[in-house]
Design a protein around this motif. Structure first.
Motif, PDB file in Angstrom:
ATOM      1  N   LEU A  26      56.294  41.980  33.025  1.00 56.60           N
ATOM      2  CA  LEU A  26      55.622  43.003  33.815  1.00 56.60           C
ATOM      3  C   LEU A  26      54.260  42.507  34.293  1.00 56.60           C
ATOM      4  O   LEU A  26      53.558  41.800  33.561  1.00 56.60           O
ATOM      5  N   ILE A  27      53.880  42.906  35.492  1.00 56.72           N
ATOM      6  CA  ILE A  27      52.530  42.663  36.017  1.00 56.72           C
ATOM      7  C   ILE A  27      52.035  43.966  36.621  1.00 56.72           C
ATOM      8  O   ILE A  27      52.743  44.607  37.406  1.00 56.72           O
ATOM      9  N   LYS A  28      50.822  44.360  36.250  1.00 53.56           N
ATOM     10  CA  LYS A  28      50.270  45.638  36.703  1.00 53.56           C
ATOM     11  C   LYS A  28      48.822  45.464  37.141  1.00 53.56           C
ATOM     12  O   LYS A  28      48.040  44.782  36.480  1.00 53.56           O
ATOM     13  N   VAL A  29      48.487  46.096  38.278  1.00 53.44           N
ATOM     14  CA  VAL A  29      47.113  46.081  38.788  1.00 53.44           C
ATOM     15  C   VAL A  29      46.723  47.497  39.178  1.00 53.44           C
ATOM     16  O   VAL A  29      47.419  48.143  39.968  1.00 53.44           O
ATOM     17  N   GLU A  30      45.636  47.997  38.617  1.00 51.89           N
ATOM     18  CA  GLU A  30      45.043  49.271  39.024  1.00 51.89           C
ATOM     19  C   GLU A  30      43.716  48.968  39.696  1.00 51.89           C
ATOM     20  O   GLU A  30      42.869  48.293  39.126  1.00 51.89           O
ATOM     21  N   LYS A  31      43.534  49.476  40.903  1.00 53.35           N
ATOM     22  CA  LYS A  31      42.388  49.067  41.708  1.00 53.35           C
ATOM     23  C   LYS A  31      41.060  49.343  41.013  1.00 53.35           C
ATOM     24  O   LYS A  31      40.804  50.443  40.515  1.00 53.35           O
ATOM     25  N   ASP A  32      40.220  48.329  40.970  1.00 45.95           N
ATOM     26  CA  ASP A  32      38.859  48.443  40.463  1.00 45.95           C
ATOM     27  C   ASP A  32      38.015  49.087  41.559  1.00 45.95           C
ATOM     28  O   ASP A  32      37.905  48.555  42.668  1.00 45.95           O
ATOM     29  N   THR A  33      37.407  50.228  41.268  1.00 41.67           N
ATOM     30  CA  THR A  33      36.660  50.972  42.286  1.00 41.67           C
ATOM     31  C   THR A  33      35.382  50.253  42.724  1.00 41.67           C
ATOM     32  O   THR A  33      34.785  50.621  43.745  1.00 41.67           O
ATOM     33  N   THR A  34      34.970  49.233  41.964  1.00 40.24           N
ATOM     34  CA  THR A  34      33.771  48.485  42.349  1.00 40.24           C
ATOM     35  C   THR A  34      34.086  47.381  43.351  1.00 40.24           C
ATOM     36  O   THR A  34      33.175  46.714  43.837  1.00 40.24           O
ATOM     37  N   VAL A  35      35.370  47.178  43.645  1.00 35.38           N
ATOM     38  CA  VAL A  35      35.789  46.128  44.576  1.00 35.38           C
ATOM     39  C   VAL A  35      36.381  46.795  45.815  1.00 35.38           C
ATOM     40  O   VAL A  35      37.229  47.688  45.707  1.00 35.38           O
ATOM     41  N   THR A  36      35.947  46.364  46.981  1.00 30.93           N
ATOM     42  CA  THR A  36      36.458  46.951  48.221  1.00 30.93           C
ATOM     43  C   THR A  36      37.938  46.632  48.412  1.00 30.93           C
ATOM     44  O   THR A  36      38.763  47.521  48.665  1.00 30.93           O
ATOM     45  N   THR A  37      38.267  45.362  48.285  1.00 33.06           N
ATOM     46  CA  THR A  37      39.655  44.917  48.384  1.00 33.06           C
ATOM     47  C   THR A  37      39.989  44.093  47.146  1.00 33.06           C
ATOM     48  O   THR A  37      39.344  43.062  46.901  1.00 33.06           O
ATOM     49  N   SER A  38      40.947  44.550  46.372  1.00 31.06           N
ATOM     50  CA  SER A  38      41.358  43.826  45.168  1.00 31.06           C
ATOM     51  C   SER A  38      42.446  42.827  45.532  1.00 31.06           C
ATOM     52  O   SER A  38      43.406  43.167  46.229  1.00 31.06           O
ATOM     53  N   GLU A  39      42.299  41.603  45.029  1.00 32.69           N
ATOM     54  CA  GLU A  39      43.263  40.559  45.320  1.00 32.69           C
ATOM     55  C   GLU A  39      43.649  39.822  44.039  1.00 32.69           C
ATOM     56  O   GLU A  39      42.781  39.426  43.259  1.00 32.69           O
ATOM     57  N   VAL A  40      44.944  39.649  43.846  1.00 32.77           N
ATOM     58  CA  VAL A  40      45.483  38.887  42.718  1.00 32.77           C
ATOM     59  C   VAL A  40      46.454  37.853  43.286  1.00 32.77           C
ATOM     60  O   VAL A  40      47.413  38.203  43.986  1.00 32.77           O
ATOM     61  N   PHE A  41      46.182  36.592  43.012  1.00 31.21           N
ATOM     62  CA  PHE A  41      47.042  35.494  43.437  1.00 31.21           C
ATOM     63  C   PHE A  41      47.697  34.895  42.195  1.00 31.21           C
ATOM     64  O   PHE A  41      47.001  34.621  41.195  1.00 31.21           O
ATOM     65  N   ILE A  42      49.006  34.674  42.243  1.00 28.81           N
ATOM     66  CA  ILE A  42      49.759  34.183  41.091  1.00 28.81           C
ATOM     67  C   ILE A  42      50.697  33.072  41.546  1.00 28.81           C
ATOM     68  O   ILE A  42      51.275  33.141  42.638  1.00 28.81           O
ATOM     69  N   ASP A  43      50.848  32.066  40.703  1.00 27.96           N
ATOM     70  CA  ASP A  43      51.770  30.986  41.036  1.00 27.96           C
ATOM     71  C   ASP A  43      52.286  30.336  39.752  1.00 27.96           C
ATOM     72  O   ASP A  43      51.693  30.484  38.678  1.00 27.96           O
ATOM     73  N   ASN A  44      53.392  29.636  39.893  1.00 26.37           N
ATOM     74  CA  ASN A  44      53.932  28.775  38.828  1.00 26.37           C
ATOM     75  C   ASN A  44      54.094  29.502  37.491  1.00 26.37           C
ATOM     76  O   ASN A  44      53.605  29.072  36.454  1.00 26.37           O
ATOM     77  N   ILE A  45      54.810  30.610  37.534  1.00 30.50           N
ATOM     78  CA  ILE A  45      55.086  31.349  36.303  1.00 30.50           C
ATOM     79  C   ILE A  45      56.256  30.689  35.584  1.00 30.50           C
ATOM     80  O   ILE A  45      57.283  30.391  36.190  1.00 30.50           O
ATOM     81  N   LYS A  46      56.088  30.425  34.300  1.00 32.44           N
ATOM     82  CA  LYS A  46      57.145  29.828  33.474  1.00 32.44           C
ATOM     83  C   LYS A  46      57.286  30.628  32.189  1.00 32.44           C
ATOM     84  O   LYS A  46      56.290  30.899  31.517  1.00 32.44           O
TER      85      LYS A  46
END
Length: 270
Positions: free
Chosen positions: A245-265
């Motif tokens: 599972l991966i979960k992101v709840e927007k941080d209100t202190t950030v205008t645009t929230s970005e999560v980059f993910i790669d190479n999951i093993k």
């Protein structure tokens, strides 16, 4: 009366040789193993099956043994990315260095690690040819991204939250069997993000499916590598199978929230 003086005899001190261990490299033996990206923090050095020490690299350290010695090195990582939690990674094969040690001399060695025989890759996702994550809840999910933010290759995974999209929860579209035999289970991942996100497991037992979010991944402005130890969580549940599972709840202190993910093993031992 004159008494003969006594000299305190100091036994001669052993003079060490010195070992300089440089930052290691990672070798991938086949394409099914995914990326060669690694974050090996330290080496565990053994001499005659005895632990000489744990050393962050690059490091020069003394060795009192002399003559022909077979030095054995295990690659170490930070478990769950937490400082101070150094562990010898259970999926790396050992590297060895046969050397004739002489006092005062310095010997150089650059360890090379690969995955040990018996490592089973339950899941490898580099987003190059597809995306094995699907939406569970929220406004959006992981998508494939092709721009200058990609870590390596052509694509990475990406989650974006803003004023319109404030929550994302996704899971692997497949599940993976759990073997209750004491084998370790780890999740490797490259990532960068400007806010915290969570990683968990969706555990399927004979009676129910339960979400367990155990790992909070903190912001990194540059790509980072993390090794998440799933072993204790899974052993406490003993599921038939499980997903990631991966979960992101927007941080209100950030205008645009970005999560980059790669190479999951997802790794275990057969």
């Amino acid at each position: 009366m004159l008494l003969p003086s006594c000299n305190i005899v100091n036994p001669p001190e052993d003079i060490p040789a010195y070992m300089q261990v440089d930052s290691p490299s990672m070798v991938i033996t086949n394409s099914a193993q995914g990326t060669a990206s690694q974050k090996i923090q330290d080496v565990w050095c053994y001499i005659n099956e005895n632990l000489q020490g744990v050393y962050e690299m690059p490091m020069t350290f003394p060795i009192l043994n002399q003559g022909t010695q077979n030095l054995v090195f295990a690659g170490g990582v930070l478990k769950n990315g937490v400082a101070g939690t150094h562990v010898a990674y259970p999926f790396f094969a050992l590297d060895t260095f046969l050397v004739i040690l002489e006092p005062t001399k310095t010997y150089h060695f650059k360890p090379t690690f690969n995955y040990k025989q018996g490592t089973f890759f339950q899941f490898v996702q580099d987003f190059e040819s597809g995306n094995n994550f699907e939406k569970v809840a929220g406004d959006t999910t992981i998508i494939r991204l092709n721009d200058s933010n990609v870590f390596e290759g052509t694509y990475c995974g990406y989650i974006k939250l803003d004023a319109s999209y404030v929550f994302a929860e996704c899971k692997t579209s497949d599940t993976y069997p759990y073997h209750n035999d004491g084998s370790p289970y780890y999740l490797e991942m490259n990532y960068k993000c400007n806010q915290t996100f969570q990683v968990g497991v969706l555990a399927n037992t004979s009676s129910t499916a339960v979400k367990y979010y155990q790992w909070n991944i903190t912001p990194k402005t540059e790509w980072n590598k993390i090794y998440l130890d799933l072993s204790d969580v899974l052993a406490s549940i003993i599921p038939n199978d499980f997903g990631i599972l991966i979960k992101v709840e927007k941080d209100t202190t950030v205008t645009t929230s970005e999560v980059f993910i790669d190479n999951i093993k997802l790794l275990t031992l057969q």
